[in-house]
Design a protein around this motif. Structure first.
Motif, PDB file in Angstrom:
ATOM      1  N   GLY A 238       0.870  -1.251  -0.009  1.00 25.79           N
ATOM      2  CA  GLY A 238       0.031  -0.050  -0.117  1.00 25.79           C
ATOM      3  C   GLY A 238       0.763   1.368   0.001  1.00 25.79           C
ATOM      4  N   PHE A 239       2.042   1.118  -0.046  1.00 24.23           N
ATOM      5  CA  PHE A 239       2.977   2.345  -0.134  1.00 24.23           C
ATOM      6  C   PHE A 239       2.795   3.070  -1.450  1.00 24.23           C
ATOM      7  CE2 PHE A 239       4.895   0.051   3.421  1.00 24.23           C
ATOM      8  CZ  PHE A 239       4.993   1.228   4.455  1.00 24.23           C
ATOM      9  N   ARG A 240       2.705   4.105  -1.414  1.00 20.25           N
ATOM     10  CA  ARG A 240       2.668   4.846  -2.968  1.00 20.25           C
ATOM     11  C   ARG A 240       3.967   5.097  -3.444  1.00 20.25           C
ATOM     12  NH1 ARG A 240      -0.718   8.982  -5.094  1.00 20.25           N
ATOM     13  NH2 ARG A 240       0.061   9.396  -7.334  1.00 20.25           N
ATOM     14  N   SER A 241       5.133   5.192  -3.079  1.00 17.38           N
ATOM     15  CA  SER A 241       6.514   5.375  -3.472  1.00 17.38           C
ATOM     16  C   SER A 241       7.494   4.656  -2.342  1.00 17.38           C
ATOM     17  CB  SER A 241       6.878   6.749  -4.009  1.00 17.38           C
ATOM     18  OG  SER A 241       7.160   7.564  -2.667  1.00 17.38           O
ATOM     19  N   VAL A 242       8.521   4.387  -2.975  1.00 19.62           N
ATOM     20  CA  VAL A 242       9.920   4.001  -2.068  1.00 19.62           C
ATOM     21  C   VAL A 242      10.903   4.777  -2.510  1.00 19.62           C
ATOM     22  CG1 VAL A 242      11.184   1.918  -1.576  1.00 19.62           C
ATOM     23  CG2 VAL A 242       8.869   1.495  -2.327  1.00 19.62           C
ATOM     24  N   MET A 243      11.433   5.359  -1.314  1.00 20.66           N
ATOM     25  CA  MET A 243      12.545   6.438  -1.622  1.00 20.66           C
ATOM     26  C   MET A 243      13.651   5.651  -0.864  1.00 20.66           C
ATOM     27  SD  MET A 243      12.003   9.074  -3.477  1.00 20.66           S
ATOM     28  CE  MET A 243      13.195  10.415  -2.784  1.00 20.66           C
ATOM     29  N   GLU A 244      14.964   6.043  -1.314  1.00 15.85           N
ATOM     30  CA  GLU A 244      16.203   5.495  -0.562  1.00 15.85           C
ATOM     31  C   GLU A 244      16.764   6.639   0.508  1.00 15.85           C
ATOM     32  OE1 GLU A 244      19.166   3.513  -2.700  1.00 15.85           O
ATOM     33  OE2 GLU A 244      18.342   4.514  -4.497  1.00 15.85           O
ATOM     34  N   ALA A 245      17.123   6.225   1.702  1.00 15.70           N
ATOM     35  CA  ALA A 245      17.432   6.812   2.715  1.00 15.70           C
ATOM     36  C   ALA A 245      18.843   7.274   2.339  1.00 15.70           C
ATOM     37  CB  ALA A 245      17.518   6.239   4.045  1.00 15.70           C
ATOM     38  N   ALA A 246      19.428   6.507   1.338  1.00 13.36           N
ATOM     39  CA  ALA A 246      20.630   6.822   0.700  1.00 13.36           C
ATOM     40  C   ALA A 246      20.767   8.097   0.188  1.00 13.36           C
ATOM     41  CB  ALA A 246      21.139   5.821  -0.253  1.00 13.36           C
ATOM     42  N   LEU A 247      19.760   8.775  -0.481  1.00  9.60           N
ATOM     43  CA  LEU A 247      19.571  10.053  -0.834  1.00  9.60           C
ATOM     44  C   LEU A 247      19.894  11.004   0.134  1.00  9.60           C
ATOM     45  CD1 LEU A 247      19.420  11.989  -3.437  1.00  9.60           C
ATOM     46  CD2 LEU A 247      16.868  11.875  -3.138  1.00  9.60           C
ATOM     47  N   GLY A 248      19.309  10.880   1.442  1.00 12.25           N
ATOM     48  CA  GLY A 248      19.430  11.574   2.386  1.00 12.25           C
ATOM     49  C   GLY A 248      20.770  11.590   2.916  1.00 12.25           C
ATOM     50  N   LYS A 286      29.136  16.696  23.746  1.00 11.88           N
ATOM     51  CA  LYS A 286      27.781  16.900  23.335  1.00 11.88           C
ATOM     52  C   LYS A 286      27.766  17.691  22.119  1.00 11.88           C
ATOM     53  CE  LYS A 286      24.090  16.812  25.558  1.00 11.88           C
ATOM     54  NZ  LYS A 286      22.961  16.922  26.618  1.00 11.88           N
ATOM     55  N   ASP A 287      28.399  18.993  22.331  1.00 20.15           N
ATOM     56  CA  ASP A 287      28.789  19.970  21.444  1.00 20.15           C
ATOM     57  C   ASP A 287      29.581  19.739  20.110  1.00 20.15           C
ATOM     58  OD1 ASP A 287      31.050  19.788  23.010  1.00 20.15           O
ATOM     59  OD2 ASP A 287      31.588  21.743  22.554  1.00 20.15           O
ATOM     60  N   LYS A 288      30.358  18.511  20.329  1.00 15.59           N
ATOM     61  CA  LYS A 288      31.151  17.853  19.155  1.00 15.59           C
ATOM     62  C   LYS A 288      30.240  17.152  18.217  1.00 15.59           C
ATOM     63  CE  LYS A 288      34.659  19.720  21.257  1.00 15.59           C
ATOM     64  NZ  LYS A 288      35.015  21.056  20.915  1.00 15.59           N
ATOM     65  N   ILE A 289      28.937  16.815  18.493  1.00 12.95           N
ATOM     66  CA  ILE A 289      28.203  15.947  17.452  1.00 12.95           C
ATOM     67  C   ILE A 289      27.663  16.765  16.607  1.00 12.95           C
ATOM     68  CG2 ILE A 289      25.882  14.668  17.531  1.00 12.95           C
ATOM     69  CD1 ILE A 289      26.223  14.032  20.389  1.00 12.95           C
ATOM     70  N   SER A 290      27.568  16.500  15.445  1.00 11.11           N
ATOM     71  CA  SER A 290      27.132  17.162  14.076  1.00 11.11           C
ATOM     72  C   SER A 290      25.790  17.509  14.428  1.00 11.11           C
ATOM     73  CB  SER A 290      27.336  16.288  12.964  1.00 11.11           C
ATOM     74  OG  SER A 290      26.582  16.993  11.758  1.00 11.11           O
ATOM     75  N   HIS A 291      25.566  18.624  14.111  1.00  7.93           N
ATOM     76  CA  HIS A 291      24.144  19.218  14.403  1.00  7.93           C
ATOM     77  C   HIS A 291      23.141  18.952  12.889  1.00  7.93           C
ATOM     78  CE1 HIS A 291      26.026  21.689  17.133  1.00  7.93           C
ATOM     79  NE2 HIS A 291      24.641  22.125  17.572  1.00  7.93           N
ATOM     80  N   ASN A 292      23.686  18.231  12.164  1.00  2.15           N
ATOM     81  CA  ASN A 292      22.836  17.736  10.932  1.00  2.15           C
ATOM     82  C   ASN A 292      22.020  16.541  11.190  1.00  2.15           C
ATOM     83  OD1 ASN A 292      23.871  19.174   8.632  1.00  2.15           O
ATOM     84  ND2 ASN A 292      25.641  18.487   9.332  1.00  2.15           N
ATOM     85  N   LEU A 293      20.661  16.472  10.738  1.00  4.41           N
ATOM     86  CA  LEU A 293      19.944  15.306  10.790  1.00  4.41           C
ATOM     87  C   LEU A 293      20.655  13.950  10.272  1.00  4.41           C
ATOM     88  CD1 LEU A 293      16.393  16.879   9.811  1.00  4.41           C
ATOM     89  CD2 LEU A 293      17.227  16.505  12.127  1.00  4.41           C
ATOM     90  N   SER A 294      19.974  12.960  10.557  1.00  5.01           N
ATOM     91  CA  SER A 294      20.478  11.649  10.176  1.00  5.01           C
ATOM     92  C   SER A 294      19.776  11.549   8.584  1.00  5.01           C
ATOM     93  CB  SER A 294      19.954  10.439  10.921  1.00  5.01           C
ATOM     94  OG  SER A 294      18.501  10.339  10.786  1.00  5.01           O
ATOM     95  N   PRO A 295      20.610  10.594   7.876  1.00  5.24           N
ATOM     96  CA  PRO A 295      19.914  10.640   6.217  1.00  5.24           C
ATOM     97  C   PRO A 295      18.325  10.222   6.332  1.00  5.24           C
ATOM     98  CG  PRO A 295      22.140   9.560   6.522  1.00  5.24           C
ATOM     99  CD  PRO A 295      21.578   9.912   7.932  1.00  5.24           C
ATOM    100  N   MET A 296      17.921   9.423   7.447  1.00  2.57           N
ATOM    101  CA  MET A 296      16.474   9.074   7.329  1.00  2.57           C
ATOM    102  C   MET A 296      15.651  10.533   7.399  1.00  2.57           C
ATOM    103  SD  MET A 296      14.618   7.165  10.424  1.00  2.57           S
ATOM    104  CE  MET A 296      14.593   8.526  11.565  1.00  2.57           C
ATOM    105  N   ALA A 297      15.989  11.305   8.533  1.00  6.00           N
ATOM    106  CA  ALA A 297      15.364  12.381   8.707  1.00  6.00           C
ATOM    107  C   ALA A 297      15.528  13.450   7.551  1.00  6.00           C
ATOM    108  CB  ALA A 297      15.682  13.007  10.054  1.00  6.00           C
ATOM    109  N   GLU A 298      16.623  13.539   7.201  1.00  4.48           N
ATOM    110  CA  GLU A 298      17.092  14.490   6.165  1.00  4.48           C
ATOM    111  C   GLU A 298      16.221  14.506   4.879  1.00  4.48           C
ATOM    112  OE1 GLU A 298      18.241  17.982   5.118  1.00  4.48           O
ATOM    113  OE2 GLU A 298      19.545  17.171   6.821  1.00  4.48           O
ATOM    114  N   ILE A 299      15.936  13.049   4.331  1.00  3.83           N
ATOM    115  CA  ILE A 299      15.274  12.830   2.997  1.00  3.83           C
ATOM    116  C   ILE A 299      13.959  13.140   3.381  1.00  3.83           C
ATOM    117  CG2 ILE A 299      15.237  10.334   3.496  1.00  3.83           C
ATOM    118  CD1 ILE A 299      15.281  12.502   0.152  1.00  3.83           C
ATOM    119  N   ALA A 300      13.472  12.672   4.327  1.00  3.90           N
ATOM    120  CA  ALA A 300      11.986  12.738   4.872  1.00  3.90           C
ATOM    121  C   ALA A 300      11.735  14.307   4.992  1.00  3.90           C
ATOM    122  CB  ALA A 300      11.744  12.011   6.179  1.00  3.90           C
TER     123      ALA A 300
END
Length: 473
Positions: A238-248, A286-300
């Motif tokens: 039932g999913f409309r489309s499938v995307m790669e987290a790899a793009l994120g 903690k301040d050394k952790i990258s402030h970027n989202l993970s690939p999952m969240a970035e593509i979403a």
């Protein structure tokens, strides 16, 4: 479907039956019959009696429905815990009663004495330092650890007064290592499979809103059919489309490279278990952790920007993603997370036969985005991003510490904390070999990193910039 262990198969059967009843709108009426369906009897197959086996199944049903006693996605099933022997250093029958007494002399706490020519350990004095193990020439002193305790590198698991495993939720990083390693299946991750089914059904075949699947690059090789058939199977669900987290991952590689150049030192943000480990065990970093989202969240985030009302389900090998998507920084973009184990249960619950389906393409990402699935892939991608951004090495040179497994991550973090080693980027992944060794993979044997590279080379886009450029069209 072949599983590594009977425990994994039992977990799958429970998920499948819960999903089947939910798809058929019979969950409420059929709930009490799941245990008898899976454990028909009359003879037990794993435990002392079928009644205990059924009781354990019923507890697993609760986990399959995301019911538990804590907010942690990893939880102990007390009824399934076999009360393994107490942990600790012990003298075995191999002790020869030698007169050198090296074990006694090596003990810094005078915890070892000799009785009847045999070594005896005073547990009230023993600090488990292990020096006696190394000193004994006969290897007669051994350290016995419960599999769950041994698997838990953040030391979040202890034994309670009833000799049952207990998880300290403040220390747990939700990596799921204990889930697979417990021989009795007494620890499990809770499932959001019902939320996914409800999301799909309520979409009314994607007429009310679209439901999209975002799949981790480690999905390649998980199923016994070509990946294109898995894509078709997801659409059958039932999913409309499938995307790669790899793009994120492509998007993250560019952003993380820019942040690294700006700040001069970073730890990666792609593995949620690694991030939580830093937050709980190395709070001063903690301040050394990258402030970027993970690939999952970035593509979403990109998908939600262009289609705000859609629903997005991430599918991968990671139990820690179930904790990540509930964070305030991620929940606006990811609506649900299921694992490869749960995806297999969904396919079988709805009788989706992957073998008979036509293959559909999955070609959203570059080579570098796809190799995030293995240890070292993130560092390779950041290195290439620096080249594509035309940043010469005399301006900034990447010196990456590639770490898979919490023990290796801990070593790298300690070195960075003390300012030794010279690395300026720590790529940390909680699982051995990276995401391809995730706790919720369908199989847990040795992983072939070259297979990930082969999958990456099949990508139509060969550079990160080319993959991201498609998004800008």
């Amino acid at each position: 479907m072949m599983f590594d262990t009977s425990v994994q198969e039992l977990k799958y059967k429970v998920l499948r039956e819960v999903a089947r009843l939910a798809f058929e709108d019979r969950l409420e009426e059929g709930l009490l019959g799941i245990a008898e369906t899976i454990v028909p009897g009359p003879l037990p197959t794993m435990r002392c009696c079928i009644y205990k086996e059924r009781a354990i199944v019923n507890e697993r049903v609760k986990f399959a429905m995301n019911q538990g006693k804590s907010r942690n996605v990893i939880e102990v099933l007390p009824i399934a815990c076999d009360e393994c022997p107490v942990d600790g250093i012990q003298v075995s029958q191999a002790c020869r009663g030698c007169i050198a007494h090296r074990c006694m002399n090596a003990c810094p706490k005078d915890a070892i004495r000799i009785e009847n020519h045999k070594a005896v350990i005073d547990k009230s004095k023993c600090v488990e330092c292990g020096r006696c193990l190394a000193a004994c020439p006969y290897s007669a002193i051994v350290k016995s650890e419960r599999p769950c305790v041994r698997a838990c590198k953040p030391k979040a698991i202890s034994i309670d007064e009833n000799r049952c495993a207990k998880i300290d939720d403040e220390k747990c990083i939700a990596c799921g290592a204990c889930v697979y390693q417990c021989p009795f299946g007494a620890i499990s991750d809770k499932s959001f499979i019902l939320d996914t089914i409800e999301m799909l059904k309520n979409s009314e075949n994607n007429t009310k809103y679209n439901v999209h699947a975002v799949v981790a690059p480690s999905i390649s090789g998980q199923f016994s059919v070509p990946l294109g058939k898995v894509v078709s199977g997801l659409k059958q669900l039932g999913f409309r489309s499938v995307m790669e987290a790899a793009l994120g991952a492509d998007m993250v590689a560019f952003k993380e490279a820019s942040e690294l150049v700006e700040k001069g030192f970073l730890t990666s943000s792609c593995c949620p278990a690694f991030v939580t480990y830093i937050e709980t065990q190395f709070p001063d970093m903690k301040d050394k952790i990258s402030h970027n989202l993970s690939p999952m969240a970035e593509i979403a985030r990109y998908m939600k920007k262009h289609e705000p009302n859609c629903k997005i389900v991430f599918i991968g090998p990671c139990t820690a993603k179930k904790a990540e998507f509930q964070k305030e920084t991620v929940s606006p973009y990811i609506d649900n997370v299921i694992t490869f184990e749960e995806l297999q249960a969904l396919f079988d619950a709805k009788s989706v036969a992957l073998e008979g389906l036509e293959s559909e393409p999955l070609d959203n990402a570059s080579y570098y985005g796809r190799i995030f699935a293995r240890s070292g892939g993130l560092s390779d991608a950041v290195a290439n991003a620096l080249k594509e951004m035309d940043i010469p090495e005399d301006v900034f040179k990447l010196k990456a510490a590639v770490c898979d497994g919490i023990d290796n991550c801990r070593t790298a973090l300690l070195k960075a904390q003390k300012g030794v080693g010279g690395e300026n980027f720590i790529e940390g992944m909680a699982c051995i070999d990276g995401c391809i060794g995730g706790a919720a993979c369908l199989t847990h044997g040795p992983k072939d990193k070259l297979a990930v590279d082969k999958y990456g080379k099949e990508a139509a886009e060969k550079s990160i910039r080319d993959a991201i450029f498609v998004l800008e069209l």
